[in-house]
Enzyme design. Structure first.
Site, PDB file in Angstrom:
ATOM      1  N   LYS A  43       0.886  -1.172   0.000  1.00 52.45           N
ATOM      2  CA  LYS A  43       0.000   0.000   0.000  1.00 52.45           C
ATOM      3  C   LYS A  43       0.917   1.213   0.000  1.00 52.45           C
ATOM      4  CE  LYS A  43      -2.820   2.746   3.036  1.00 52.45           C
ATOM      5  NZ  LYS A  43      -3.449   2.866   4.350  1.00 52.45           N
TER       6      LYS A  43
ATOM      7  N   GLY B 192      -7.939   8.779  10.543  1.00 48.33           N
ATOM      8  CA  GLY B 192      -8.187   8.861  11.976  1.00 48.33           C
ATOM      9  C   GLY B 192      -9.321   9.793  12.358  1.00 48.33           C
TER      10      GLY B 192
ATOM     11  N   ALA C  35      -9.454   5.008   5.006  1.00 46.13           N
ATOM     12  CA  ALA C  35      -9.327   6.169   5.901  1.00 46.13           C
ATOM     13  C   ALA C  35     -10.638   6.919   6.109  1.00 46.13           C
ATOM     14  CB  ALA C  35      -8.265   7.154   5.412  1.00 46.13           C
ATOM     15  N   GLY C  36     -10.872   7.241   7.355  1.00 42.28           N
ATOM     16  CA  GLY C  36     -11.980   8.116   7.717  1.00 42.28           C
ATOM     17  C   GLY C  36     -13.276   7.404   8.071  1.00 42.28           C
TER      18      GLY C  36
ATOM     19  N   ASN D 240      -9.024   1.071  10.354  1.00 41.86           N
ATOM     20  CA  ASN D 240      -8.168   0.837  11.523  1.00 41.86           C
ATOM     21  C   ASN D 240      -8.703   1.566  12.741  1.00 41.86           C
ATOM     22  OD1 ASN D 240      -6.138   0.178  13.335  1.00 41.86           O
ATOM     23  ND2 ASN D 240      -4.740   1.702  12.578  1.00 41.86           N
ATOM     24  N   THR D 241      -8.669   2.917  12.708  1.00 42.55           N
ATOM     25  CA  THR D 241      -9.001   3.690  13.916  1.00 42.55           C
ATOM     26  C   THR D 241     -10.326   3.261  14.547  1.00 42.55           C
ATOM     27  OG1 THR D 241      -7.841   5.541  12.905  1.00 42.55           O
ATOM     28  CG2 THR D 241      -9.206   6.043  14.812  1.00 42.55           C
TER      29      THR D 241
END
Lengths: 258, 370
Positions: free
Chosen positions: A97, A158, A184-185, A206-207
């Site tokens: 990635k 995040g 993301a997000g 992830n977050t």
């Protein structure tokens, strides 16, 4: 339903990709993988530590997953290429990635440098998944450069703000002949489902999982949401209408025999 | 507008009547300052006001939540390695100052390797190397030699040394240094002059602008701060935060962080000129977190174990472990350190404390890429 996602010659059955940077313990990773069913797990090469097996994040990625190293920390194409090569040399496989961030305040990807790195790495035989801002022209250039998929952000890393780039991602899904993976997000399972309903090939989270009070249960919730969104997409979602549909058509009399 | 030097930013606020500003801050001002997504300098200053102490819990909760959001439940561990304590400066608060009666020592390259081996056995991959200011005893060429050895053991090498010229920083980056710590010590120019009566460190602006030279030379991470206890901490914390913000704006690809070091006892026993309480320290950390949500916060072993355990949830992102402030202290026996450390725990003990708190200790968070 047999609906695999094909990337780099691999059949991926589960369309939730998992990030690993924010867990309170690396030991949670296999549990989240099991609960969510994730098959692709990304790990920052900067965290891979072959000298310290017990604390090496890569140790905790189950062997049947695709380990996708990422180039976190790269500030330009040259650094991303160097990190990808080091990852391959360290035995992390040939997926990468590409993440090039030259702005530490918003952590937005640098599309220009990402494209340059993608071109170089694809030519070297890597399966390249570039993390990018959802720009149609750049995404088209990524296709030309040999990317295996494109990974537009839903909102800044995040931020848990969801699919703020929805219209731009929708255009990529319509126009780009590669898997479009929203990265993301994404803050909630419902947002992951929304991306999948739109036709995203996968989402990377992830977050929202790692910082949940119960990351394992949240992983399961995301796994289910991604599967539900995918099934809904394949099932043909009904058209959204602003008004109720009239039960007595206005022009029905024209075709009537009365 | 991007300023040419942080000094321009400093001058904007230098003559501000801080007492008057703080006296006017109300609870409503504090709540309003907290509410914004992107705090402005005066919002940050508002959060540093005495009136904000009443809202400390609320600010701390937001700071904790932002830290988890951007850094996860992780703390990066590193350790300092003192290479040499020769110094030509006269910093009145420092144990290594010229004229202090202590055994001066510089590690040989072989001794550096022995220390490196001992540290690497703990699993750490991040190291911070320090020297006093002596271009004759610890010149840049010596530091480069040490870096060449340390590269074999560590994947991230930071320096905390005297300020250099840009080309010298570039040489160290080329040798494998990727991070730098430099504290302005005290931003107030008059106090700075009084604290540094002799030696090259008297040059306030050469030190103030060292981070710029290092960032231009390609340094990947930059840690700045003020030594708390030399002057009124509130304006000092304000300037330290502004300095970090200025660097992040000007060098967006650099990972910017701050430290809130408090003055510690040392040989020669210079007591803090101004008391900085635990509450003050926490207020600085959490206010900074709201001001720069993605900025790192480094907490050293200057602080005692019990407090450090609590700072994990108050914005900290990096902590030292297994520290020793004496040159050759790990392998060559006792010697006098730069200051007394307050948390004697080794790396394994710090890691278990973090695990107990539900945090992942990071031993490695960078990969030297050449």
């Amino acid at each position: 339903m047999h609906d695999p996602l094909l990337i780099g010659g691999r059949e991926i059955k589960n369309r939730l990709f998992l990030g690993t940077g924010k867990f309170s313990s690396n030991r949670l990773i296999p549990k989240v993988v099991e609960a969510s069913g994730a098959q692709v797990v990304t790990v920052a090469l900067r965290r891979v530590d072959l000298d310290f097996e017990e604390e090496n994040v890569a140790t905790y990625v189950p062997g049947d997953c695709v380990l996708m190293p990422n180039t976190s920390g790269a500030r330009n194409a040259r650094e991303a290429v160097r990190i990808a090569r080091l990852a391959r040399a360290a035995g992390c496989g040939n997926w990468v990635k590409v993440e090039v961030i030259s702005d530490n305040r918003y952590l937005l990807p640098d599309n220009y440098e990402t494209l340059k790195a993608t071109e170089i790495l694809a030519a070297e035989g890597f399966v390249v998944l570039p993390y990018m801002s959802p720009d149609l022209m750049v995404a088209k250039a990524m296709v030309e450069a040999g990317a295996a998929a494109v990974m537009p952000l839903g909102s800044p890393i995040g931020s848990n703000r969801g699919l703020r780039t929805k219209e731009l991602v929708r255009i990529l899904i319509e126009e780009i002949p590669l898997p479009v993976i929203v990265d993301a997000g994404i803050g909630r399972p419902s947002e992951a489902a929304e991306a999948m309903e739109m036709g995203a090939a996968a989402v990377l989270v992830n977050t929202a999982i790692a910082t949940a009070a119960d990351p394992v249960a949240m992983g399961r919730a995301f796994g289910m949401a991604v599967a539900a969104g995918r099934t809904a997409h394949l099932s043909g979602l009904g058209e959204v209408r602003l008004c109720a549909e009239a039960s007595s058509p206005l022009t029905g009399f024209l075709r009537s025999d009365e | 507008m991007i300023c040419l030097s942080f000094y321009e930013v400093f001058l904007r606020y230098k003559n501000m009547d801080f007492e008057r500003f703080f006296a006017g801050v109300t609870g409503a001002d504090v709540r309003q300052a907290m509410a914004g997504a992107r705090l402005k300098p005066l919002d940050f200053l508002t959060l540093l006001a005495p009136a904000a102490e009443e809202h400390l819990e609320e600010i701390a909760r937001r700071a904790h939540s932002l830290t988890v959001q951007y850094f996860g439940r992780t703390i990066l561990l590193y350790t300092p390695l003192y290479l040499a304590n020769y110094c030509v400066n006269q910093c009145v608060y420092c144990g290594f100052r010229s004229g202090n009666d202590l055994a001066r020592k510089k590690l040989t390259v072989a001794e550096v390797e022995a220390e490196a081996r001992a540290i690497a056995a703990t699993g750490l991959k991040h190291i911070l190397i320090l020297t006093g200011e002596s271009r004759s005893e610890s010149p840049v060429s010596y530091i480069r030699e040490c870096v060449q050895v340390l590269k074999k053991y560590f994947t991230a090498i930071s320096i905390e040394i005297y300020p250099l010229e840009e080309a010298e920083y570039a040489g160290l980056v080329d040798a494998g240094v990727d991070g730098m710590t430099i504290y302005q010590e005290v931003y107030d120019e008059d106090v700075y002059a009084a604290m540094h009566p002799a030696g090259p460190k008297r040059n306030y602006r050469f030190r103030l602008e060292a981070p710029d030279r290092a960032c231009r030379a390609g340094m990947r991470s930059m840690n700045t701060g003020a030594l708390l206890g030399l002057h009124d901490w509130r304006p000092e914390a304000f300037f330290a935060g502004l300095h970090a913000d200025y660097l992040q704006n000007k060098y967006p690809d650099v990972e910017v962080s701050i430290s809130p070091p408090r003055l510690r006892p040392h040989l020669g026993g210079y007591p803090p000129r101004v008391e900085v309480t635990d509450m003050n320290l926490v207020q600085f950390m959490v206010a900074f977190r709201l001001f720069m949500p993605r900025g790192g916060i480094t907490v050293s072993t200057r602080e005692r174990a019990g407090l450090r355990d609590r700072l994990v949830r108050l914005g900290a992102t990096r902590m030292s472990a297994g520290s020793c402030t004496a040159v050759g202290g790990r392998t060559a026996g006792e010697s006098t350190g730069q200051f007394e450390i307050s948390d004697e725990r080794d790396v394994a003990a710090m890691a278990s404390m973090l695990y107990e708190q539900g945090y992942q200790p990071l031993y490695k968070d960078w990969q030297y890429i050449g």
